[in-house]
Design a protein around this motif. Structure first.
Motif, mmCIF file in Angstrom:
data_model
loop_
_atom_site.group_PDB
_atom_site.id
_atom_site.type_symbol
_atom_site.label_atom_id
_atom_site.label_comp_id
_atom_site.label_asym_id
_atom_site.label_seq_id
_atom_site.Cartn_x
_atom_site.Cartn_y
_atom_site.Cartn_z
ATOM 1 N N PHE A 61 0.846 -1.190 0.000
ATOM 2 C CA PHE A 61 0.000 0.000 0.000
ATOM 3 C C PHE A 61 0.878 1.234 0.000
ATOM 4 C CE2 PHE A 61 0.835 -0.606 4.498
ATOM 5 C CZ PHE A 61 0.967 0.681 5.000
ATOM 6 N N VAL A 62 0.270 2.332 -0.383
ATOM 7 C CA VAL A 62 0.903 3.640 -0.239
ATOM 8 C C VAL A 62 -0.099 4.533 0.476
ATOM 9 C CG1 VAL A 62 0.263 4.425 -2.561
ATOM 10 C CG2 VAL A 62 2.166 5.491 -1.403
ATOM 11 N N HIS A 63 0.383 5.224 1.495
ATOM 12 C CA HIS A 63 -0.417 6.161 2.283
ATOM 13 C C HIS A 63 0.132 7.547 1.980
ATOM 14 C CE1 HIS A 63 -0.795 7.928 6.655
ATOM 15 N NE2 HIS A 63 -1.557 8.574 5.817
ATOM 16 N N TYR A 64 -0.746 8.441 1.552
ATOM 17 C CA TYR A 64 -0.314 9.796 1.214
ATOM 18 C C TYR A 64 -1.366 10.800 1.657
ATOM 19 C CZ TYR A 64 -3.482 9.477 -2.815
ATOM 20 O OH TYR A 64 -4.584 9.332 -3.622
ATOM 21 N N ARG A 65 -0.946 12.057 1.664
ATOM 22 C CA ARG A 65 -1.845 13.151 2.023
ATOM 23 C C ARG A 65 -1.499 14.380 1.194
ATOM 24 N NH1 ARG A 65 -1.971 13.280 8.623
ATOM 25 N NH2 ARG A 65 -2.197 11.043 8.912
ATOM 26 N N PHE A 66 -2.475 15.239 1.051
ATOM 27 C CA PHE A 66 -2.260 16.559 0.459
ATOM 28 C C PHE A 66 -2.074 17.531 1.625
ATOM 29 C CE2 PHE A 66 -5.023 14.333 -2.614
ATOM 30 C CZ PHE A 66 -4.166 14.328 -3.694
ATOM 31 N N ILE A 67 -0.900 18.165 1.692
ATOM 32 C CA ILE A 67 -0.606 19.065 2.806
ATOM 33 C C ILE A 67 0.039 20.349 2.281
ATOM 34 C CG2 ILE A 67 -0.259 17.105 4.395
ATOM 35 C CD1 ILE A 67 2.783 17.870 4.308
ATOM 36 N N MET A 68 0.279 21.292 3.177
ATOM 37 C CA MET A 68 1.027 22.508 2.856
ATOM 38 C C MET A 68 2.406 22.378 3.496
ATOM 39 S SD MET A 68 -0.971 24.347 1.010
ATOM 40 C CE MET A 68 -0.298 26.003 1.020
ATOM 41 N N GLU A 69 3.427 22.705 2.721
ATOM 42 C CA GLU A 69 4.800 22.680 3.219
ATOM 43 C C GLU A 69 5.492 23.928 2.686
ATOM 44 O OE1 GLU A 69 7.129 21.491 5.718
ATOM 45 O OE2 GLU A 69 6.061 19.675 5.146
ATOM 46 N N GLU A 70 6.033 24.751 3.576
ATOM 47 C CA GLU A 70 6.657 26.015 3.164
ATOM 48 C C GLU A 70 5.695 26.847 2.307
ATOM 49 O OE1 GLU A 70 9.886 26.999 4.235
ATOM 50 O OE2 GLU A 70 9.509 25.283 5.529
ATOM 51 N N GLU A 71 4.412 26.836 2.685
ATOM 52 C CA GLU A 71 3.345 27.591 2.017
ATOM 53 C C GLU A 71 3.061 27.118 0.594
ATOM 54 O OE1 GLU A 71 4.181 31.770 2.436
ATOM 55 O OE2 GLU A 71 4.374 31.615 4.609
ATOM 56 N N LEU A 72 3.451 25.884 0.297
ATOM 57 C CA LEU A 72 3.181 25.297 -1.017
ATOM 58 C C LEU A 72 2.381 24.013 -0.852
ATOM 59 C CD1 LEU A 72 6.725 25.630 -2.617
ATOM 60 C CD2 LEU A 72 4.693 26.955 -3.222
ATOM 61 N N PRO A 73 1.451 23.742 -1.775
ATOM 62 C CA PRO A 73 0.703 22.481 -1.696
ATOM 63 C C PRO A 73 1.584 21.321 -2.181
ATOM 64 C CG PRO A 73 0.046 23.701 -3.647
ATOM 65 C CD PRO A 73 1.024 24.572 -2.901
ATOM 66 N N ILE A 137 14.517 21.508 3.602
ATOM 67 C CA ILE A 137 13.915 21.519 4.942
ATOM 68 C C ILE A 137 14.273 20.254 5.732
ATOM 69 C CG2 ILE A 137 12.049 23.049 4.202
ATOM 70 C CD1 ILE A 137 10.175 20.593 4.453
ATOM 71 N N SER A 138 15.066 19.367 5.152
ATOM 72 C CA SER A 138 15.534 18.183 5.868
ATOM 73 C C SER A 138 16.528 18.618 6.945
ATOM 74 C CB SER A 138 16.203 17.222 4.889
ATOM 75 O OG SER A 138 16.459 15.982 5.509
ATOM 76 N N PRO A 139 16.515 17.964 8.110
ATOM 77 C CA PRO A 139 17.413 18.383 9.193
ATOM 78 C C PRO A 139 18.884 18.506 8.774
ATOM 79 C CG PRO A 139 15.877 16.750 9.996
ATOM 80 C CD PRO A 139 15.676 16.840 8.507
ATOM 81 N N SER A 140 19.361 17.623 7.923
ATOM 82 C CA SER A 140 20.769 17.671 7.526
ATOM 83 C C SER A 140 21.109 18.907 6.688
ATOM 84 C CB SER A 140 21.155 16.412 6.754
ATOM 85 O OG SER A 140 20.503 16.373 5.502
ATOM 86 N N ASP A 160 7.815 22.731 -10.059
ATOM 87 C CA ASP A 160 7.932 24.071 -10.636
ATOM 88 C C ASP A 160 9.081 24.820 -9.966
ATOM 89 O OD1 ASP A 160 6.983 25.409 -8.250
ATOM 90 O OD2 ASP A 160 4.933 24.999 -8.890
ATOM 91 N N GLN A 161 9.437 25.969 -10.524
ATOM 92 C CA GLN A 161 10.617 26.700 -10.053
ATOM 93 C C GLN A 161 10.458 27.192 -8.621
ATOM 94 O OE1 GLN A 161 13.454 26.613 -11.907
ATOM 95 N NE2 GLN A 161 14.314 27.285 -9.966
ATOM 96 N N GLU A 162 9.269 27.671 -8.271
ATOM 97 C CA GLU A 162 9.063 28.145 -6.900
ATOM 98 C C GLU A 162 9.287 27.018 -5.905
ATOM 99 O OE1 GLU A 162 5.791 30.417 -4.070
ATOM 100 O OE2 GLU A 162 5.115 29.563 -5.963
ATOM 101 N N ALA A 163 8.750 25.843 -6.212
ATOM 102 C CA ALA A 163 8.936 24.689 -5.323
ATOM 103 C C ALA A 163 10.406 24.273 -5.273
ATOM 104 C CB ALA A 163 8.059 23.525 -5.780
ATOM 105 N N LYS A 164 11.085 24.312 -6.396
ATOM 106 C CA LYS A 164 12.528 23.992 -6.405
ATOM 107 C C LYS A 164 13.281 24.941 -5.480
ATOM 108 C CE LYS A 164 12.762 22.112 -11.106
ATOM 109 N NZ LYS A 164 13.026 20.728 -10.870
ATOM 110 N N ASN A 165 12.957 26.238 -5.571
ATOM 111 C CA ASN A 165 13.640 27.236 -4.750
ATOM 112 C C ASN A 165 13.380 27.057 -3.260
ATOM 113 O OD1 ASN A 165 14.585 28.373 -7.130
ATOM 114 N ND2 ASN A 165 13.070 30.014 -7.138
ATOM 115 N N LYS A 166 12.138 26.699 -2.901
ATOM 116 C CA LYS A 166 11.781 26.591 -1.490
ATOM 117 C C LYS A 166 12.070 25.216 -0.883
ATOM 118 C CE LYS A 166 8.167 30.077 -1.042
ATOM 119 N NZ LYS A 166 6.780 30.304 -0.642
ATOM 120 N N LEU A 167 11.955 24.156 -1.708
ATOM 121 C CA LEU A 167 12.012 22.809 -1.160
ATOM 122 C C LEU A 167 13.243 22.003 -1.524
ATOM 123 C CD1 LEU A 167 8.272 21.902 -1.757
ATOM 124 C CD2 LEU A 167 9.341 22.619 0.394
ATOM 125 N N GLU A 168 13.804 22.250 -2.707
ATOM 126 C CA GLU A 168 14.986 21.481 -3.109
ATOM 127 C C GLU A 168 16.226 22.216 -2.667
ATOM 128 O OE1 GLU A 168 14.926 20.464 -7.264
ATOM 129 O OE2 GLU A 168 13.368 18.991 -6.960
#
Length: 168
Positions: A61-73, A137-140, A160-168
């Motif tokens: 199985f895979v368990h997933y959710r739609f959430i907000m992270e760093e103000e992005l869906p 946003i990973s602890p390391s 997208d670019q905004e997500a790359k900038n905030k999350l990657e």
């Protein structure tokens, strides 16, 4: 789940198992289940015979959710679990590709997930086979000294670019 996870959590497992069980029954939890389909052999032909009466055993199985992270869906993968007998048969890759399609169709900016550092095969699967990276946003990445003491990494694939900038 215990069979797949306990070895990677070590002494933290009893506490983590309780947390995971609570997460699994939350109203916002979404699932995709994988069933083993019985094979019926008739004369010289083998064929798959799913029926309404018996779908077969759940083998993943895979368990997933739609959430907000760093103000992005984002679509956050809470668990991807496959029985050992079906691991290594490209089903995990198929499920992750399906989640990517679900995320894009629902206008999510990225897919994120947490992996135990000790689970080297999962880290390799997500980073080398599927192109995920350790999120900013990973602890390391937030504080390398603090990150050394953490048993997990947060991985990300941005769309997208905004997500790359905030999350990657």
């Amino acid at each position: 789940m215990q069979q797949n996870m306990e070895q990677y959590y070590g002494t933290e497992w009893p506490k983590e198992e309780k947390v995971k069980c609570r997460e699994m029954i939350a109203p916002e939890a979404r699932y995709i289940f994988v069933y083993e389909v019985p094979i019926v052999i008739s004369n010289t032909k083998k064929r798959l015979m799913p029926t309404n009466d018996h779908k077969g055993d759940v083998v993943g199985f895979v368990h997933y959710r739609f959430i907000m992270e760093e103000e992005l869906p984002v679509l956050y993968v809470y668990e991807l679990q496959l029985e050992p007998c079906i691991q290594g048969k490209r089903l995990g890759k198929l499920l992750m590709q399906l989640l990517e399609r679900i995320a894009r169709k629902n206008c999510m900016a990225a897919i994120m997930l947490t992996v135990q550092k000790a689970n080297l095969s999962a880290m390799f699967f997500y980073t080398s086979k599927l192109g995920y990276c350790i999120s900013r946003i990973s602890p390391s990445r937030v504080d390398p000294v603090v990150g050394l003491g953490k048993s997990y990494e947060i991985l990300c694939k941005a769309f997208d670019q905004e997500a790359k900038n905030k999350l990657e």
